[in-house]
Motif scaffolding. Structure first.
Motif, PDB file in Angstrom:
ATOM      1  N   VAL A 258       0.861  -1.188   0.000  1.00 53.60           N
ATOM      2  CA  VAL A 258       0.000   0.000   0.000  1.00 53.60           C
ATOM      3  C   VAL A 258       0.893   1.233   0.000  1.00 53.60           C
ATOM      4  N   ASN A 259       0.702   2.097  -0.994  1.00 56.40           N
ATOM      5  CA  ASN A 259       1.435   3.350  -1.110  1.00 56.40           C
ATOM      6  C   ASN A 259       0.484   4.494  -0.791  1.00 56.40           C
ATOM      7  N   SER A 260       0.836   5.314   0.186  1.00 54.49           N
ATOM      8  CA  SER A 260       0.020   6.467   0.554  1.00 54.49           C
ATOM      9  C   SER A 260       0.760   7.736   0.145  1.00 54.49           C
ATOM     10  N   TYR A 261       0.202   8.456  -0.832  1.00 54.13           N
ATOM     11  CA  TYR A 261       0.811   9.674  -1.365  1.00 54.13           C
ATOM     12  C   TYR A 261       0.140  10.892  -0.747  1.00 54.13           C
ATOM     13  N   TYR A 262       0.941  11.880  -0.373  1.00 54.67           N
ATOM     14  CA  TYR A 262       0.406  13.092   0.229  1.00 54.67           C
ATOM     15  C   TYR A 262       1.219  14.296  -0.244  1.00 54.67           C
ATOM     16  N   ALA A 263       0.588  15.465  -0.188  1.00 54.21           N
ATOM     17  CA  ALA A 263       1.245  16.688  -0.648  1.00 54.21           C
ATOM     18  C   ALA A 263       2.354  17.087   0.308  1.00 54.21           C
ATOM     19  N   ARG A 264       3.527  17.327  -0.245  1.00 52.82           N
ATOM     20  CA  ARG A 264       4.636  17.760   0.603  1.00 52.82           C
ATOM     21  C   ARG A 264       4.465  19.232   0.972  1.00 52.82           C
ATOM     22  N   GLY A 265       5.102  19.619   2.044  1.00 48.05           N
ATOM     23  CA  GLY A 265       5.108  21.029   2.401  1.00 48.05           C
ATOM     24  C   GLY A 265       4.202  21.400   3.549  1.00 48.05           C
ATOM     25  N   GLY A 266       3.580  20.436   4.214  1.00 44.00           N
ATOM     26  CA  GLY A 266       2.702  20.780   5.334  1.00 44.00           C
ATOM     27  C   GLY A 266       2.498  19.596   6.249  1.00 44.00           C
ATOM     28  N   GLU A 267       2.533  19.836   7.565  1.00 46.29           N
ATOM     29  CA  GLU A 267       2.394  18.776   8.543  1.00 46.29           C
ATOM     30  C   GLU A 267       1.025  18.111   8.470  1.00 46.29           C
ATOM     31  N   SER A 268      -0.032  18.897   8.195  1.00 43.76           N
ATOM     32  CA  SER A 268      -1.372  18.315   8.157  1.00 43.76           C
ATOM     33  C   SER A 268      -1.529  17.373   6.960  1.00 43.76           C
ATOM     34  N   HIS A 269      -0.852  17.680   5.854  1.00 43.66           N
ATOM     35  CA  HIS A 269      -0.894  16.775   4.702  1.00 43.66           C
ATOM     36  C   HIS A 269      -0.196  15.455   5.034  1.00 43.66           C
ATOM     37  N   ALA A 290     -13.854 -10.554   4.507  1.00 39.76           N
ATOM     38  CA  ALA A 290     -15.294 -10.540   4.274  1.00 39.76           C
ATOM     39  C   ALA A 290     -15.669 -10.980   2.863  1.00 39.76           C
ATOM     40  N   TYR A 291     -14.858 -10.606   1.855  1.00 40.72           N
ATOM     41  CA  TYR A 291     -15.278 -10.766   0.471  1.00 40.72           C
ATOM     42  C   TYR A 291     -14.376 -11.649  -0.386  1.00 40.72           C
ATOM     43  N   GLY A 292     -13.160 -11.902   0.072  1.00 40.17           N
ATOM     44  CA  GLY A 292     -12.212 -12.646  -0.738  1.00 40.17           C
ATOM     45  C   GLY A 292     -10.958 -11.820  -0.962  1.00 40.17           C
ATOM     46  N   PRO A 293      -9.906 -12.407  -1.516  1.00 39.95           N
ATOM     47  CA  PRO A 293      -8.618 -11.725  -1.633  1.00 39.95           C
ATOM     48  C   PRO A 293      -8.684 -10.452  -2.488  1.00 39.95           C
ATOM     49  N   TYR A 294      -7.894  -9.463  -2.091  1.00 37.65           N
ATOM     50  CA  TYR A 294      -7.687  -8.287  -2.936  1.00 37.65           C
ATOM     51  C   TYR A 294      -6.999  -8.756  -4.210  1.00 37.65           C
ATOM     52  N   PRO A 295      -7.449  -8.327  -5.393  1.00 37.71           N
ATOM     53  CA  PRO A 295      -7.005  -8.981  -6.626  1.00 37.71           C
ATOM     54  C   PRO A 295      -5.723  -8.460  -7.251  1.00 37.71           C
ATOM     55  N   TYR A 296      -5.152  -7.371  -6.719  1.00 42.15           N
ATOM     56  CA  TYR A 296      -3.988  -6.764  -7.358  1.00 42.15           C
ATOM     57  C   TYR A 296      -2.781  -6.798  -6.418  1.00 42.15           C
ATOM     58  N   ALA A 297      -1.606  -6.490  -6.971  1.00 44.03           N
ATOM     59  CA  ALA A 297      -0.366  -6.579  -6.196  1.00 44.03           C
ATOM     60  C   ALA A 297      -0.161  -5.393  -5.279  1.00 44.03           C
ATOM     61  N   GLU A 298      -0.754  -4.245  -5.633  1.00 43.92           N
ATOM     62  CA  GLU A 298      -0.567  -3.059  -4.806  1.00 43.92           C
ATOM     63  C   GLU A 298      -1.802  -2.179  -4.852  1.00 43.92           C
ATOM     64  N   LEU A 299      -1.862  -1.244  -3.924  1.00 42.96           N
ATOM     65  CA  LEU A 299      -2.940  -0.265  -3.853  1.00 42.96           C
ATOM     66  C   LEU A 299      -2.327   1.099  -3.582  1.00 42.96           C
ATOM     67  N   ASP A 300      -2.693   2.084  -4.394  1.00 43.37           N
ATOM     68  CA  ASP A 300      -2.250   3.462  -4.190  1.00 43.37           C
ATOM     69  C   ASP A 300      -3.385   4.277  -3.591  1.00 43.37           C
ATOM     70  N   VAL A 301      -3.089   4.991  -2.504  1.00 41.43           N
ATOM     71  CA  VAL A 301      -4.031   5.928  -1.879  1.00 41.43           C
ATOM     72  C   VAL A 301      -3.421   7.310  -2.037  1.00 41.43           C
ATOM     73  N   VAL A 302      -4.110   8.203  -2.758  1.00 39.19           N
ATOM     74  CA  VAL A 302      -3.493   9.460  -3.183  1.00 39.19           C
ATOM     75  C   VAL A 302      -4.310  10.650  -2.693  1.00 39.19           C
ATOM     76  N   GLU A 303      -3.644  11.567  -1.990  1.00 40.86           N
ATOM     77  CA  GLU A 303      -4.296  12.834  -1.630  1.00 40.86           C
ATOM     78  C   GLU A 303      -4.626  13.589  -2.912  1.00 40.86           C
ATOM     79  N   SER A 304      -5.841  14.116  -2.965  1.00 42.18           N
ATOM     80  CA  SER A 304      -6.368  14.637  -4.219  1.00 42.18           C
ATOM     81  C   SER A 304      -7.081  15.961  -4.008  1.00 42.18           C
ATOM     82  N   ASN A 305      -7.204  16.709  -5.070  1.00 40.71           N
ATOM     83  CA  ASN A 305      -8.016  17.915  -5.037  1.00 40.71           C
ATOM     84  C   ASN A 305      -9.471  17.611  -5.376  1.00 40.71           C
TER      85      ASN A 305
END
Length: 500
Positions: A258-269, A290-305
């Motif tokens: 799991v990759n969690s991307y966030y905006a650089r430049g601020g503690e709250s980000h 609950a539902y069965g295996p996650y089907p992919y090798a990775e998951l990206d979670v990205v801070e967004s506008n």
């Protein structure tokens, strides 16, 4: 997508541009088990002009019983541009379109629908018979509006020093689903989804300015400075985030990165990125159980506008940066705790879409409840996993059960209706009543039986497109002899009433 059950955030913008490629047609039918659809793209981002160019090949097998005289694609960038024009009084010089199409080197006629510029038809020289395959080369370009809701470019964080983030969703011509004798091209909508697609393989060469980070559906690797390779299988669409203002932290859950991307430049980000990672790790574990295996090798979670809380894509979810505004040191502790809980619900909701929409597909315009109601219900599976009391969960679901848009004069609680039928009742129906229906059905059947039914449903419909009738085919046997469960099916599903 996470419904805006709280104040929407602010947004900014983006633009794009595409070109051509040529190859073969009349290929032999694919072997059983191979994907019936594959996209190969060469994509170049011009960050200065905020534009893209794409050389594209689409290999497709006719898996219907009918011969195809044409292929139908959606140019959703045309819809994004039209939507952007409604948000400003300025004249926007933005364009999108398929420049040319070819099969085996022969040019093909391209027709744009007069009533809906997003519908693009490519006429075939020879009808494609059932079971046969062809490969179409497309040249496409588009300008992507600044501040687009689903597809745009903007500075993600004013404190990051004038950077840019390009969020590219539905940015390429997408083959429409052929079903029941027609190409299914429902209207584009902003406050819901209409991206009905089949699973496909993706092989993308992406050219970006050096120093930009790429997060994408699938497996993304930087082959050389400025050149990225993105590969994916069994994905219904591909979203790409390209940014020079993101940092990342990583974790692992059940062998999934799991990759969690966030905006650089601020503690709250940074805090949003850290919290999103921990929520994602727990949600992946809970939903896999609950539902069965996650089907992919990775998951990206990205801070967004993105301003509606969150938006799903296979292997990638975007989470609104508005949560970071309430995670700073100067925020009242109670308000901060409230927004931390909202962040957790949103991250869990979008990750649940990896099962309900990515694995089990559905027509998101005509039967949105099959993904949105399941995703909203799944928020509670996450809360259970982190120890929230069942009484608090039940209270929330009771509130959801009573959700209707009274201004629309709603009297029918059924959730299996199209966006066009639901109109103003869309959000209460598919996000709230649908979630409450599933929770109450779980209570009526018992958690063990309900869990078995959901796992059976996920396995039976994996990487296919489910309908409410498919749902009923799995769940009705579990409800046999259970009056409470049968009453719930009839109360909330029109299809159950019609089936008797």
């Amino acid at each position: 997508m996470q419904a805006a059950r709280f104040p929407a955030g602010r947004m900014l913008a983006h633009a794009a541009l595409f070109l051509f490629a040529a190859l073969f047609c009349a290929l032999p039918a694919r072997a059983e088990g191979e994907a019936n659809l594959h996209y190969a793209m060469d994509v170049t981002l011009d960050a200065q002009s905020a534009s893209l160019s794409i050389e594209m090949r689409v290999a497709v097998t006719n898996d219907s019983p009918d011969p195809w005289e044409e292929l139908c694609f959606r140019d959703f960038m045309a819809s994004a541009i039209a939507e952007a024009r409604t948000r400003t009084e300025e004249t926007l010089d933005l364009q999108s379109g398929v420049l040319s199409a070819a099969c085996a080197g022969e040019p093909l006629e391209v027709r744009v629908d007069a009533a809906d510029a997003s519908i693009v038809r490519v006429a075939l020289k020879t009808p494609l018979a059932s079971g046969e395959s062809c490969e179409i080369a497309l040249s496409y370009k588009a300008s992507i509006p600044e501040g687009g809701l689903r597809c745009g470019y903007f500075p993600l964080n004013a404190e990051s020093g004038g950077g840019r983030t390009f969020e590219l969703a539905q940015f390429y011509p997408m083959l429409v689903v052929y079903e029941d004798g027609e190409w299914v091209a429902d209207p584009y909508i902003v406050d819901g989804e209409c991206f009905y697609t089949r699973c496909a393989g993706y092989d993308i060469r992406l050219h970006v300015p050096e120093g930009y980070t790429v997060a994408a559906s699938g497996d993304e690797t930087e082959a050389s400075p400025g050149l990225w390779r993105i590969r994916a299988e069994r994905m219904r669409d591909a979203t790409i985030i390209i940014s020079d203002e993101l940092d990342a932290i990583r974790g692992e859950a059940g062998g999934i990165t799991v990759n969690s991307y966030y905006a650089r430049g601020g503690e709250s980000h940074r805090r949003q990125g850290e919290q999103s990672l921990q929520i994602a790790l727990k949600a992946l574990e809970a939903f896999a159980d609950a539902y069965g295996p996650y089907p992919y090798a990775e998951l990206d979670v990205v801070e967004s506008n993105y301003e509606f809380g969150g938006m799903e894509a296979p292997g990638l979810v975007r989470i609104s940066q508005m949560y970071s505004w309430f995670l700073g040191d100067g925020v009242d502790a109670a308000e901060r705790a409230e927004w931390e809980e909202k962040l957790a619900g949103t991250v869990a909701h979008e990750i649940a879409h990896q099962w309900f929409y990515a694995v089990v597909g559905n027509n998101q315009y005509r039967e949105a409840w099959l993904d949105e109601s399941f995703a909203a219900y799944s928020e509670q599976a996450y809360w259970r996993a982190v120890g929230k009391s069942e009484s608090d969960i039940a209270a929330q679901m009771d509130a959801f059960a009573n959700a209707v848009n009274e201004a629309e004069g709603v009297t029918d609680l059924c959730v299996d209706r199209s966006y066009g039928e639901l109109k103003g009742d869309y959000t209460p129906a598919v996000y709230e009543r649908g979630a409450a229906f599933l929770y109450r059905l779980e209570q009526a059947l018992g958690r063990e039986a309900f869990g078995a039914a959901v796992r059976e449903y996920c396995a039976a419909c994996a990487f296919k497109e489910a309908t409410t009738r498919d749902f009923l085919a799995i769940f009705k046997p579990y409800a046999q002899g259970n009056e409470d469960a049968q009453a719930l099916l009839a109360a909330y599903l029109r299809a159950a009433r019609e089936a008797g």
